[in-house]
Design a protein around this motif. Structure first.
Motif, short mmCIF file in Angstrom:
data_model
loop_
_atom_site.label_atom_id
_atom_site.label_comp_id
_atom_site.label_asym_id
_atom_site.label_seq_id
_atom_site.Cartn_x
_atom_site.Cartn_y
_atom_site.Cartn_z
N GLN A 57 -15.99 -7.52 1.23
CA GLN A 57 -16.93 -7.61 2.35
C GLN A 57 -16.43 -6.84 3.57
N ASP A 58 -15.24 -6.30 3.46
CA ASP A 58 -14.65 -5.56 4.59
C ASP A 58 -13.84 -4.39 4.04
N ILE A 59 -14.55 -3.36 3.64
CA ILE A 59 -13.89 -2.22 2.95
C ILE A 59 -12.86 -1.53 3.86
N PRO A 60 -13.15 -1.33 5.17
CA PRO A 60 -12.11 -0.70 6.01
C PRO A 60 -10.80 -1.48 5.98
N LYS A 61 -10.89 -2.82 5.97
CA LYS A 61 -9.67 -3.62 5.91
C LYS A 61 -8.98 -3.45 4.55
N MET A 62 -9.78 -3.40 3.51
CA MET A 62 -9.22 -3.20 2.15
C MET A 62 -8.42 -1.89 2.10
N VAL A 63 -8.98 -0.86 2.69
CA VAL A 63 -8.33 0.45 2.69
C VAL A 63 -7.05 0.40 3.55
N ARG A 64 -7.16 -0.25 4.70
CA ARG A 64 -6.00 -0.32 5.61
C ARG A 64 -4.84 -1.10 4.98
N LEU A 65 -5.15 -2.26 4.39
CA LEU A 65 -4.08 -3.06 3.80
C LEU A 65 -3.48 -2.37 2.58
N THR A 66 -4.33 -1.73 1.80
CA THR A 66 -3.82 -1.01 0.61
C THR A 66 -2.90 0.11 1.06
N SER A 67 -3.32 0.83 2.07
CA SER A 67 -2.51 1.94 2.59
C SER A 67 -1.15 1.42 3.06
N ALA A 68 -1.16 0.26 3.73
CA ALA A 68 0.11 -0.30 4.23
C ALA A 68 1.05 -0.63 3.07
N VAL A 69 0.51 -1.17 1.99
CA VAL A 69 1.35 -1.50 0.83
C VAL A 69 1.90 -0.22 0.20
N VAL A 70 1.04 0.78 0.08
CA VAL A 70 1.49 2.06 -0.50
C VAL A 70 2.68 2.61 0.30
N LYS A 71 2.56 2.52 1.63
CA LYS A 71 3.63 3.05 2.50
C LYS A 71 4.88 2.19 2.47
N ALA A 72 4.72 0.90 2.13
CA ALA A 72 5.86 -0.04 2.21
C ALA A 72 6.84 0.10 1.06
N VAL A 73 6.39 0.67 -0.06
CA VAL A 73 7.28 0.70 -1.24
C VAL A 73 7.38 2.10 -1.83
N ASN A 74 8.47 2.30 -2.58
CA ASN A 74 8.66 3.58 -3.25
C ASN A 74 8.22 3.54 -4.71
N LEU A 75 7.36 2.60 -5.02
CA LEU A 75 6.86 2.47 -6.39
C LEU A 75 5.38 2.81 -6.40
N PRO A 76 4.84 3.18 -7.56
CA PRO A 76 3.38 3.37 -7.63
C PRO A 76 2.66 2.07 -7.31
N VAL A 77 1.58 2.18 -6.53
CA VAL A 77 0.75 1.01 -6.22
C VAL A 77 -0.60 1.21 -6.89
N THR A 78 -1.09 0.16 -7.57
CA THR A 78 -2.39 0.24 -8.22
C THR A 78 -3.25 -0.91 -7.67
N VAL A 79 -4.56 -0.83 -7.93
CA VAL A 79 -5.48 -1.87 -7.44
C VAL A 79 -6.33 -2.37 -8.60
N LYS A 80 -6.58 -3.69 -8.61
CA LYS A 80 -7.56 -4.25 -9.56
C LYS A 80 -8.65 -4.90 -8.74
N THR A 81 -9.89 -4.49 -9.01
CA THR A 81 -10.99 -5.00 -8.19
C THR A 81 -12.27 -5.13 -9.00
N ARG A 82 -13.35 -5.46 -8.31
CA ARG A 82 -14.66 -5.62 -8.94
C ARG A 82 -15.64 -4.58 -8.41
N LEU A 83 -16.88 -4.61 -8.90
CA LEU A 83 -17.88 -3.61 -8.49
C LEU A 83 -18.26 -3.75 -7.03
#
Ligand code: FMN
Length: 312
Positions: free
Chosen positions: A112-138
């Motif tokens: 219900q808040d795609i900008p937040k989804m993108v922001r939080l995902t980006s923060a996780v990607v930046k936080a670690v040196n491992l590949p980050v993946t996402v599991k979600t719904r339609l």
């Protein structure tokens, strides 16, 4: 027959895909395994149970740790702690429809808040040196299925694969999974990361047919694997153009005993025996006159008792 080569994932399932079950599925042909979901709040408070959930054996690789949460702080702290265990990737759960999780803004609530989804995902990607993946719904509900745009935006902030369960949050687990939008994400020329299709794969034939029809890079099997790790062997056989016989009663019993003993090692006998109660229907699906044994298994309290009931 055409040759297929594609990875098959065991879906993360809270209360089901513990270490014992994951290792069995791996042995039967699951290519990629993911932990049960782990609360980033609990992990960042260093709750011991959450650390246990992250544990995995080397032979489970490639292995991902899945985290869920709703704040940047908890998610990034949890991702760093997960990364210290050196899994192959960190998966963010943006799909869980359960009220207890959604009411806290985690899981599928984020749809219900795609900008937040993108922001939080980006923060996780930046936080670690491992590949980050996402599991979600339609999407959130039938009037709001932004997955094509969401997948692009998450790819743009650096995720390395996306798993899509072909339902909205409102559908929970009802109705039929709609794979057409998963296919649309895969066929979007802007998408370069692997797209993993999920939802209602309940036979080897369906796995192979959906892989071919929707062009996804991999398929993920959830409920159909509960008490039925043979599904991975069957998919593997079919994708090599071979067939695979149904397991015999003795094979089923041997596997249940193995599962009980694996879980006895990691959780103790009592939990192993109690938790197995939800799995017997899967393990013995279609077995003639299993019911009397199942009724007795529901009150068994030791592994020896289970074995006696199953082999007696
Ligand atoms: C008992 C159960 C527990 C689940 N736990 C999780 C979980 O921890 N993390 C997650 O991403 N999805 C979870 N799911 C969703 C599954 O991973 C999967 O997306 C869903 O079941 C659809 O796939 P299927 O039709 O093959 O079952 C769970 C599903 C079930 C039935």
């Amino acid at each position: 027959m055409q040759q297929f080569d594609f990875p098959v994932y065991l879906a993360p399932m809270e209360g089901v895909t513990d270490r014992g079950f994951r290792r069995i599925c791996k042995e039967y042909g699951a290519d990629v395994l993911i932990s049960e979901f782990i609360s980033s709040d609990a992990l960042s408070r260093e709750v011991a149970k959450s650390f246990l959930k992250m544990a995995f054996a080397e032979d489970e690789r490639p292995f991902g740790v899945q985290i869920f949460g709703s704040t940047e702080e908890a998610l990034t702290v949890a991702a760093r702690l997960a990364a210290e265990q050196q899994p192959d990737f960190i998966d963010i759960n943006w799909g869980c429809p359960v009220k207890k999780i959604v009411s806290k803004g985690a899981g599928s609530a984020i749809l219900q808040d795609i900008p937040k989804m993108v922001r939080l995902t980006s923060a996780v990607v930046k936080a670690v040196n491992l590949p980050v993946t996402v599991k979600t719904r339609l999407g959130w509900d039938s009037s709001d299925k932004p997955i094509v745009e969401v997948a692009e935006r998450l790819q743009d902030v650096g995720i390395q694969a996306i798993t899509i369960h072909g339902r909205t949050r409102a559908q929970q687990y009802g109705g039929e999974a709609d794979w057409s939008l998963i296919g649309e994400v895969k066929n979007n020329p802007r998408m370069t990361i692997p797209v993993i299709g999920n939802g209602d794969i309940d036979s080897a034939e369906k796995a192979v047919a959906y892989k071919e029809r929707y062009g996804v890079d991999a398929v993920m099997v959830g409920r159909a694997a509960i008490g039925n790790p043979w599904i991975f062997r069957q998919i593997k056989a079919l994708r090599n153009g071979e067939s695979c016989p149904e397991p015999t009663y003795e094979e089923r019993v041997d596997l249940v005993m193995r599962h009980l003993r694996e879980n006895e090692r990691t959780k103790g006998e009592r939990s192993a025996v109690l938790e197995m109660r939800t799995q017997y229907s899967g393990y013995f699906r279609g077995v003639f006159n299993f019911k009397p044994r199942k009724i007795r298994l529901m009150s068994a309290l030791s592994i020896a008792e289970c074995e006696e009931i199953l082999r007696g």
